[in-house]
Write a protein that holds these residues in place. Structure first.
Motif, short mmCIF file in Angstrom:
data_model
loop_
_atom_site.label_atom_id
_atom_site.label_comp_id
_atom_site.label_asym_id
_atom_site.label_seq_id
_atom_site.Cartn_x
_atom_site.Cartn_y
_atom_site.Cartn_z
N PRO A 1 38.03 41.96 37.52
CA PRO A 1 37.86 40.58 37.05
C PRO A 1 37.47 39.63 38.18
CG PRO A 1 40.17 41.02 37.39
CD PRO A 1 39.45 42.32 37.69
N VAL A 2 36.89 38.51 37.78
CA VAL A 2 36.63 37.41 38.70
C VAL A 2 37.80 36.44 38.59
CG1 VAL A 2 35.09 35.51 39.33
CG2 VAL A 2 34.14 37.64 38.41
N ASN A 3 38.48 36.18 39.70
CA ASN A 3 39.62 35.28 39.70
C ASN A 3 39.20 33.95 40.33
OD1 ASN A 3 42.01 33.90 40.00
ND2 ASN A 3 43.15 35.60 40.91
N GLY A 4 39.06 32.93 39.51
CA GLY A 4 38.61 31.63 40.00
C GLY A 4 39.73 30.69 40.37
N GLU A 5 40.97 31.15 40.37
CA GLU A 5 42.10 30.25 40.57
C GLU A 5 42.39 29.93 42.04
OE1 GLU A 5 45.59 30.49 37.97
OE2 GLU A 5 44.66 32.27 37.10
N GLY A 6 41.99 30.79 42.94
CA GLY A 6 42.29 30.57 44.35
C GLY A 6 41.09 30.05 45.12
N ASP A 7 40.93 30.54 46.34
CA ASP A 7 39.80 30.18 47.19
C ASP A 7 38.54 30.85 46.65
OD1 ASP A 7 37.83 30.29 49.28
OD2 ASP A 7 39.39 29.81 50.73
N ALA A 8 37.60 30.07 46.15
CA ALA A 8 36.42 30.64 45.50
C ALA A 8 35.56 31.44 46.47
CB ALA A 8 35.59 29.52 44.86
N GLN A 9 35.41 30.97 47.70
CA GLN A 9 34.60 31.69 48.67
C GLN A 9 35.26 33.01 49.06
OE1 GLN A 9 31.60 31.05 49.45
NE2 GLN A 9 31.39 28.98 48.64
N ALA A 10 36.56 33.00 49.19
CA ALA A 10 37.27 34.24 49.49
C ALA A 10 37.14 35.24 48.35
CB ALA A 10 38.75 33.95 49.77
N GLU A 11 37.16 34.73 47.13
CA GLU A 11 37.02 35.62 45.96
C GLU A 11 35.63 36.24 45.90
OE1 GLU A 11 38.10 37.48 42.20
OE2 GLU A 11 38.94 37.06 44.17
N THR A 12 34.60 35.45 46.21
CA THR A 12 33.26 36.04 46.22
C THR A 12 33.16 37.12 47.29
OG1 THR A 12 32.35 34.34 47.70
CG2 THR A 12 32.16 33.94 45.34
N GLY A 13 33.81 36.91 48.42
CA GLY A 13 33.81 37.93 49.47
C GLY A 13 34.48 39.21 49.01
N ARG A 14 35.59 39.08 48.31
CA ARG A 14 36.30 40.25 47.78
C ARG A 14 35.43 41.01 46.79
NH1 ARG A 14 39.41 41.96 43.36
NH2 ARG A 14 38.77 40.11 42.16
N LEU A 15 34.83 40.28 45.86
CA LEU A 15 33.99 40.90 44.84
C LEU A 15 32.75 41.55 45.46
CD1 LEU A 15 34.24 38.06 42.21
CD2 LEU A 15 35.21 40.35 41.96
N ASN A 16 32.14 40.86 46.42
CA ASN A 16 30.94 41.40 47.05
C ASN A 16 31.22 42.72 47.75
OD1 ASN A 16 29.58 39.18 46.10
ND2 ASN A 16 29.53 38.10 48.06
N ALA A 17 32.40 42.83 48.34
CA ALA A 17 32.77 44.08 49.00
C ALA A 17 33.00 45.20 47.99
CB ALA A 17 34.03 43.86 49.84
N LEU A 18 33.54 44.85 46.84
CA LEU A 18 33.84 45.86 45.82
C LEU A 18 32.59 46.40 45.14
CD1 LEU A 18 36.98 44.27 44.10
CD2 LEU A 18 36.92 46.34 45.51
#
Length: 259
Positions: free
Chosen positions: A114-131
């Motif tokens: 899932p995409v989690n938009g509740e926290g740091d958005a830039q950090a979340e994109t980094g997590r997703l991009n790595a996955l």
């Protein structure tokens, strides 16, 4: 009824399948998706897909989760987009939407990213991009917005960035659509930012299945298929994709000049 429409300016054909109504649209889109997933598992031992949300996906998801012969434990499903700052408890949360209509009906067998938009958005994109980095994407389910957006890539969309997930600003037309569909109590309540899969990443999918219905999408469909390929009409970029199938009802197809 199905017909292939040759669109000016593309070297291949975009497959347009016109169905009598939204229910049949969902059934046919899900059937092609299920066939593609089964074939990917048979060929590679696994399947990687992208799942979308919104009113356009209701019937498709209902039929997809009921499809027979899919080993969902071998499927990884990436989430297309999510609002920034919206809790998963909110009725408009896309994570909640997919949990209720996709993950739970499958008994949790599918690996859902899932995409989690509740926290740091830039950090979340980094997590997703790595996955998602280096993953073969067998199939992307998507729709087209009233403003011709693709995922949450509103006009003018970024056709250049190579990052798989990006933080975007939603335009007023997009936010009005979300309010108009009943997801929010007011336009003001619709978030102004989202995390979206980028156009470049969507185009990396081996097959893209679009579900598009209703008269309010007709102008966007016309721009996507018969206008210029432009960031002002984000979905028009699909005419540069080698394998896109659009399932569409007569209302959404009503402004097309061809076919």
């Amino acid at each position: 009824m199905a017909t292939a429409i040759v669109v000016p300016g593309r070297s291949s054909m975009i497959d347009i399948r016109i169905t009598p109504d939204k229910q049949e649209l969902g059934r046919q889109a899900a059937a092609l998706g299920a066939e593609t997933i089964r074939a990917a598992i048979a060929r590679h031992g696994e399947a990687n897909i992208i799942v979308a949300t919104g009113a356009s996906q209701f019937e498709m998801l209902q039929n997809l989760v009921a499809a027979e012969g899919i080993d969902w434990s071998k499927v990884t499903a990436f989430h297309l987009d999510e609002y920034v700052g919206l809790p998963v408890s909110h009725p408009a949360s896309f994570r909640r939407y997919l949990q209720e209509r996709f993950v739970t009906p499958l008994g949790g067998k599918v690996t859902f990213v899932p995409v989690n938009g509740e926290g740091d958005a830039q950090a979340e994109t980094g997590r997703l991009n790595a996955l998602i980095a280096g993953r073969r994407i067998d199939l992307c389910f998507a729709g087209i917005g009233e403003n011709c957006h693709l995922a949450f890539n509103d006009p003018p969309a970024d056709f250049e960035t190579k990052d798989p997930y990006i933080v975007v600003t939603l335009d007023e037309a997009c936010r009005n659509q979300q309010f108009g569909e009943g997801w929010f109590e007011s336009l003001k309540a619709v978030p102004e930012r989202a995390i979206s899969m980028s156009v470049h990443q969507i185009l990396k999918s081996e097959l893209i299945i679009l579900s598009v219905s209703d008269t309010r999408k007709a102008k966007a469909v016309q721009h996507a298929l018969e206008g210029e390929i432009s960031p002002q009409y984000p979905a028009s970029i699909l005419r540069r994709h080698a394998n896109t199938v659009m399932f569409i009802d007569p209302a959404a197809a009503s402004l097309l000049k061809q076919g």
